[in-house]
Design an enzyme around this catalytic site. Structure first.
Site, PDB file in Angstrom:
ATOM      1  N   LYS B  74      17.112  -1.277  30.345  1.00 14.89           N
ATOM      2  CA  LYS B  74      16.921   0.246  30.123  1.00 14.89           C
ATOM      3  C   LYS B  74      17.740   1.362  30.821  1.00 14.89           C
ATOM      4  CE  LYS B  74      12.652   0.571  30.112  1.00 14.89           C
ATOM      5  NZ  LYS B  74      12.051  -0.583  30.147  1.00 14.89           N
ATOM      6  N   THR B  76      20.182   0.368  32.857  1.00 11.20           N
ATOM      7  CA  THR B  76      21.721   0.367  32.837  1.00 11.20           C
ATOM      8  C   THR B  76      22.174   0.830  31.619  1.00 11.20           C
ATOM      9  OG1 THR B  76      21.312  -1.931  34.023  1.00 11.20           O
ATOM     10  CG2 THR B  76      23.301  -1.674  32.641  1.00 11.20           C
ATOM     11  N   ARG B  97      13.762   7.162  36.879  1.00  7.78           N
ATOM     12  CA  ARG B  97      12.392   7.350  38.152  1.00  7.78           C
ATOM     13  C   ARG B  97      13.111   6.792  39.277  1.00  7.78           C
ATOM     14  NH1 ARG B  97       8.991   2.992  34.973  1.00  7.78           N
ATOM     15  NH2 ARG B  97      11.169   2.387  34.196  1.00  7.78           N
ATOM     16  N   LYS B 108      14.058 -10.357  44.922  1.00 10.17           N
ATOM     17  CA  LYS B 108      15.156  -9.535  44.701  1.00 10.17           C
ATOM     18  C   LYS B 108      15.472  -8.898  43.414  1.00 10.17           C
ATOM     19  CE  LYS B 108      19.752 -11.646  44.883  1.00 10.17           C
ATOM     20  NZ  LYS B 108      20.707 -11.504  45.986  1.00 10.17           N
ATOM     21  N   ALA B 276       3.833   2.343  34.817  1.00  7.88           N
ATOM     22  CA  ALA B 276       3.933   2.355  33.290  1.00  7.88           C
ATOM     23  C   ALA B 276       2.837   1.760  32.619  1.00  7.88           C
ATOM     24  CB  ALA B 276       5.331   1.682  32.674  1.00  7.88           C
ATOM     25  N   PHE B 304       8.573  -0.033  30.563  1.00  9.78           N
ATOM     26  CA  PHE B 304       8.219  -1.105  29.492  1.00  9.78           C
ATOM     27  C   PHE B 304       8.907  -0.953  28.187  1.00  9.78           C
ATOM     28  CE2 PHE B 304       4.099  -1.523  32.072  1.00  9.78           C
ATOM     29  CZ  PHE B 304       4.668  -2.171  33.098  1.00  9.78           C
ATOM     30  N   PHE B 384      25.052  -9.270  26.619  1.00 12.76           N
ATOM     31  CA  PHE B 384      25.064 -10.278  27.437  1.00 12.76           C
ATOM     32  C   PHE B 384      25.946 -11.238  27.347  1.00 12.76           C
ATOM     33  CE2 PHE B 384      21.338  -9.869  30.586  1.00 12.76           C
ATOM     34  CZ  PHE B 384      20.995  -8.613  29.890  1.00 12.76           C
ATOM     35  N   TRP B 412      27.014  -2.981  31.284  1.00 14.23           N
ATOM     36  CA  TRP B 412      27.094  -3.794  32.882  1.00 14.23           C
ATOM     37  C   TRP B 412      28.398  -4.076  33.181  1.00 14.23           C
ATOM     38  CZ3 TRP B 412      28.325  -7.693  35.586  1.00 14.23           C
ATOM     39  CH2 TRP B 412      27.527  -8.147  36.827  1.00 14.23           C
TER      40      TRP B 412
END
Lengths: 559, 559
Positions: B74, B76, B97, B108, B276, B304, B384, B412
């Site tokens: 979200k 990104t 946020r 990580k 959230a 979320f 992706f 991305w």
């Protein structure tokens, strides 16, 4: 008579210059500072590196006689002196400690000077400032979380939960956190154990950052910090947990000195604020060294009276950082000397020349102590409204009789104008007297010998007595090879002795060392002569209850 | 094939513009920002007041389908979309946020977007940023200290130590602090009692600050916060303790929105980051409202999946702030839809068109839900590498079949260039379809009715079941007159139901409300369907152990 203005009123009437202009004044390039709002900045590593080969200015320490609970105005005199030096055309900077947030909400009172000798913006400096203390809180508590997580996840290092020395911290006065049990709630919450919260400024991270030369050195020091013993009694360090990298990352901005200004728009460095009891009580080495490059006269300050503050400044900070202090200013007040002369604290405003004479022995011992370090001394009499002409004359005469330079300053009421005489005297002494600075003990001596030297030479006592618990710890440190460092005395600031009721210049007393522990990252051995409070509490009516901020962000009730 | 770069590598290769230039781009005057270093700034109240009468831009919410544990991107997509909108010549800003420090040291992963759609400086944003969370930690823990101090100093308000609702916080993943006993150590340390530490973002202060209109409103809300019950069962608020002034003072800078930039040098607001689950999970109202004044297209995000994030964004945030969302972008990924279609999490990289078709029902329900709020919907398929052409074609066809606008984005891999199509479709929809936004329930209904509406209309379930403990709390809130507020559902994000194993679009299930409590400062009632974790722990090998910083301040191991 005009009403006396509060510090925040005076501060809010002052005209601040943009911090970029202040930076220019002290020779910094625009891209060498990082602004935090319009009036605060951090100084980058680039500036520090660029100035490395520049000649050092003179280093002037401001310390004090044995204080009353209200303090004798070291910060105010330090700020006044740097303002005064600038007034007489000298290029001077002041380097001070940064205040803790916790006490702000307890008993009214800031830590940014007073009257017309303040550093500003005082409300920011007294609140979050540039976030240094918050970063230290995070780094400290990350290490705590890593310790408990290590145990929870299998405890490969065999850490003895009964012997975890590393405590959690918060920058808050909160007595309920002094003694806690953590890890309750069953298997998913780790192993229950006793723990304690200290106030952030008492964290070894604060002392360590203040004694580090740079980020690399900080990381090394952090890795050396002793955090626990294992089940065989071997030391477990932060480095064994591999925590130093992440901690240093959290501290990468906190290690950069902060630039602000005085009320007279002269530059001021404010960086680091370790406790003056369990730690050494002065600003960072990085700020001091940078200040020496950026000015001809760097004025700095050390916490408590000279028996603690100056002693540690010389024996710990100057030793470790290879600093060469050129002069020391001892702040004295007539009210405190009258207290040492036997006057009840409630009657200090009444003239009492005899008591003043009787209490002078306190100042005299501090002056003699400073001379033992080979550093020229100037006495600054910090004038209060109630001081009588007779009292002032008497004190100045007595100083001159023992060959001490002395100046009456009115830094609170008149800022730099009130310290021109002091500034001139300081410059005169610096021109005339050469400093032959030398720490008063060899750090390679045993812990007992080091403490005894301080007791005899500085406190004027007979000897140090060590409890059996203290002796056990000393033995342990000797075994671990951690005993060849300077000692950091944690003693009451209200007496040369370890009994706060022994005023003036007590004799024939012993000092009892109750507890000994190492701050291996900072690089000193703490010797506690009493139970030191590392987490203050709030009073019956905390100052917080009177604080407010309006919709424009204007604050009230803060000092 | 070229090696895939990490987020921090991409970020560190980017050319940032000085934040003063970014501020100019969005119409801010130089003295309306306060710089925090060269690339971060806070926006002053002056700017907010100056822009008050300006016409609002369009508000675009980015939400998502029911996610996999890794999330569907979200942030990104939000960043990519604002970059895309700017590419096609639109004046767009993104409001996000701000991340919590704690998780950074655990597993990580940052929270500043990814690949070529990031907000920068990402390392600062993920560490201390401008100190907002530290200020909230201080304000939260000041209130805790004031509560315990009040009890210690005589307990005039007769606070029942067994019923203190206010918890301490730290911005750290630290399971050992989940359940603690404080106040040990005898009379000078207060009264022993049980307490808990939460992570700072779970503090009601975070939710309250994010729902406040300004500093005045914040103070009012802080004073309303329910902190305990007294021995007669009456509520004790932060206002009863007179804590709101000092707390608001600590938050006076934290309440100002933060300005940074995307990798493509478009402006971004990052401000506030409430949980959230027990909170509403989106950035501050102040930042959203300011963003609407500063741009024609404000892209924002909610935590979320849409059953939680968008539902709360609409029913809580938009209702309380009188916001009028113009469009909603639902982010879907092929891997997540295959998971909903029954594919094992380990096999999501393999082509499986049938599973994709089966899992589509999850996306379809989310689309239909968004339409119930009267807001136009666009589906963003976040591409992706492993997604096959056949899968992509299938998903796009299925969206079109149910009349949903859909766009394939490659934010991305290609930043704004990868979202030009999405940007065009969003603008098209905004031009063509009018939003008729309306919350789906009346806040004046009973708590049970409000929850049941959400369960039926959004989750697709039968009804809500309340435990006896929950019913008792509801009764108490009704007695106190605290029940006429929106509800904030704390439910698993992995299913429409309260059972995380029920994927896709489950039917015929009940939702069990275990616990009910009020966040009176924020202005909502939290209904917990399971035990919500408010203090995370660290994993076996915390990310912290691989972090480092060199002597120039260059960091490694951070994402």
């Amino acid at each position: 008579m005009a009403e006396i203005k509060t510090d925040i009123e005076i501060a809010s009437e002052s005209k601040l210059e943009p911090i970029v202009d202040i930076a220019k004044k002290c020779g910094l390039k625009e891209d060498e500072i990082e602004q935090y709002g319009k009036y605060k900045a951090k100084i980058s590593f680039d500036a520090i590196h660029r100035l490395e080969d520049k000649k050092d200015g003179k280093l002037i320490l401001v310390t004090a006689i044995t204080p009353t609970p209200a303090g004798e105005g070291k910060s105010t005199v330090s700020i006044g002196l740097t303002q005064g030096l600038n007034k007489i055309g000298k290029n001077s900077l002041v380097a001070l400690r940064e205040p803790s947030l916790g006490p702000v909400f307890g008993i009214k009172g800031g830590a940014a000077g007073g009257g017309y000798s303040q550093v500003v913006p005082m409300e920011d400096i007294n609140l979050h400032f540039t976030g240094d203390l918050h970063a230290m809180t995070s780094a400290n508590n990350l290490l705590s979380a890593l310790i408990d997580n290590h145990i929870h996840q299998g405890n490969e290092l065999r850490i003895d939960e009964r012997q975890i020395l590393w405590k959690r911290v918060l920058d808050m006065n909160d007595r309920a956190l002094r003694n806690v049990v953590v890890g309750l709630g069953g298997k998913v919450c780790g192993f229950p154990r006793e723990d304690q919260f200290m106030i952030t400024v008492a964290s070894e991270i604060m002392a360590t950052l203040c004694l580090a030369e740079d980020l690399e050195d900080l990381k090394l020091r952090l890795s050396r910090m002793l955090v626990a013993y294992d089940l065989d009694g071997n030391q477990v360090t932060a480095g064994d947990l591999n925590a130093q990298g992440a901690m240093a990352m959290l501290l990468k901005d906190a290690i950069k000195p902060n630039l602000v200004q005085t009320l007279e728009n002269t530059p001021a460095l404010i960086h680091g604020g370790p406790f003056a009891n369990i730690a050494h009580g002065c600003n960072s080495i990085i700020a001091t060294k940078l200040g020496l490059k950026m000015s001809d006269y760097l004025v700095t300050e050390a916490g408590f009276g000279a028996d603690l503050g100056a002693e540690k400044f010389f024996n710990i900070k100057c030793r470790l950082a290879n600093l060469n202090p050129n002069a020391v200013v001892v702040v004295a007040t007539i009210k405190a000397l009258k207290m040492h002369g036997g006057v009840n604290k409630n009657n200090l405003k009444e003239e009492n020349v005899e008591a003043l004479k009787a209490g002078f022995s306190n100042l005299e011992r501090h002056i003699n102590n400073m001379r033992k370090f080979g550093v020229p001394v100037i006495v600054a009499v910090n004038k209060f409204v109630q001081d009588s002409d007779e009292e002032i004359k008497t004190l100045i005469n007595m100083c001159e009789e023992i060959g001490a330079e002395v100046s009456l300053c009115q830094c609170w009421a008149h800022g730099g104008d009130g310290t021109i005489d002091l500034a001139n005297k300081v410059v005169e002494v610096l021109d005339k007297e050469k400093s032959n600075f030398k720490p008063i003990y060899d750090e390679k001596l045993s812990i007992e010998e080091k403490v005894n030297t301080i007791v005899r030479e500085i406190y004027g006592g007979r000897k140090a007595v060590f409890t059996s618990s203290a002796m056990k710890k000393i033995k342990k440190l000797e075994e671990l090879g951690l005993d060849k460092m300077p000692v950091c005395m944690a003693k009451t600031q209200f007496s040369f002795s370890d009994d706060p009721t022994k005023l003036s210049a007590p004799k024939d007393f012993d000092i009892t060392v109750q507890e000994v522990r190492v701050s291996a990252g900072a690089g000193f051995i703490v010797c506690e002569t009493s139970n030191i409070m590392v987490m203050p509490g709030l009073p019956k009516v905390p100052a917080a209850l009177n604080m407010d901020v309006d919709k424009f962000g204007k604050m009230s009730g803060l000092f």
